[in-house]
Design a protein around this motif. Structure first.
Motif, short mmCIF file in Angstrom:
data_model
loop_
_atom_site.label_atom_id
_atom_site.label_comp_id
_atom_site.label_asym_id
_atom_site.label_seq_id
_atom_site.Cartn_x
_atom_site.Cartn_y
_atom_site.Cartn_z
N GLU A 56 25.50 -69.68 23.06
CA GLU A 56 25.82 -69.32 21.68
C GLU A 56 27.12 -70.00 21.24
O GLU A 56 27.19 -70.58 20.16
CB GLU A 56 25.94 -67.80 21.57
N ILE A 61 21.73 -72.75 19.65
CA ILE A 61 21.19 -71.48 19.18
C ILE A 61 19.80 -71.18 19.74
O ILE A 61 19.54 -70.07 20.20
CB ILE A 61 21.17 -71.43 17.63
N LEU A 89 21.63 -64.71 15.15
CA LEU A 89 21.47 -66.14 15.40
C LEU A 89 20.31 -66.72 14.61
O LEU A 89 20.29 -67.91 14.31
CB LEU A 89 21.29 -66.42 16.89
#
Length: 124
Positions: A56, A61, A89
């Motif tokens: 992350e 992602i 996300l």
């Protein structure tokens, strides 16, 4: 002949180093060590969380979401934070991931279970 240590000892040493690397912003190096910890502790879901967090931070992602999902599948009681991170996300942004939001001001946690002991490190 000297013993090289148990897998738990090696995992703990690598986890300690991975936490320090993460704190210093060296996410690629931290990710590599968390992957080694996961290999030393097969079946333990906690390194998966840390792998997801490093991915992350690197802005990877899709891989981070997959790692959070792997954590959820492996953890018997994953709680809601992993799902919340996946949701966050997946939201559209300006293309630049910002710092993760913290529910209620809680710090981002790194977790490792080594030799039956739970190790937590919180990163601001």
């Amino acid at each position: 002949m000297r013993a090289l240590g148990t897998p738990d000892d090696r995992a703990q040493a690598k986890a300690d180093a991975a936490v320090q690397l993460f704190r210093s912003g060296r996410f690629v190096d931290s990710l590599a060590l968390w992957r080694q910890v996961a290999a030393l502790l097969p079946g333990d879901p906690r390194p998966l969380w840390n792998i997801a967090r490093a991915l992350e931070e690197l802005g990877r992602i899709g891989e981070a979401v997959a790692a959070f999902r792997a954590y959820i599948r492996a953890e018997t009681d994953p709680g809601l934070e992993a799902e919340a991170r996946i949701d966050e996300l997946g939201r559209p942004s300006n293309g630049t991931p910002g710092p993760p939001k913290r529910a209620g001001g809680a710090a981002v946690g790194l977790v490792a279970l080594v030799g039956g002991a739970l190790y937590l490190a919180f990163v601001d």
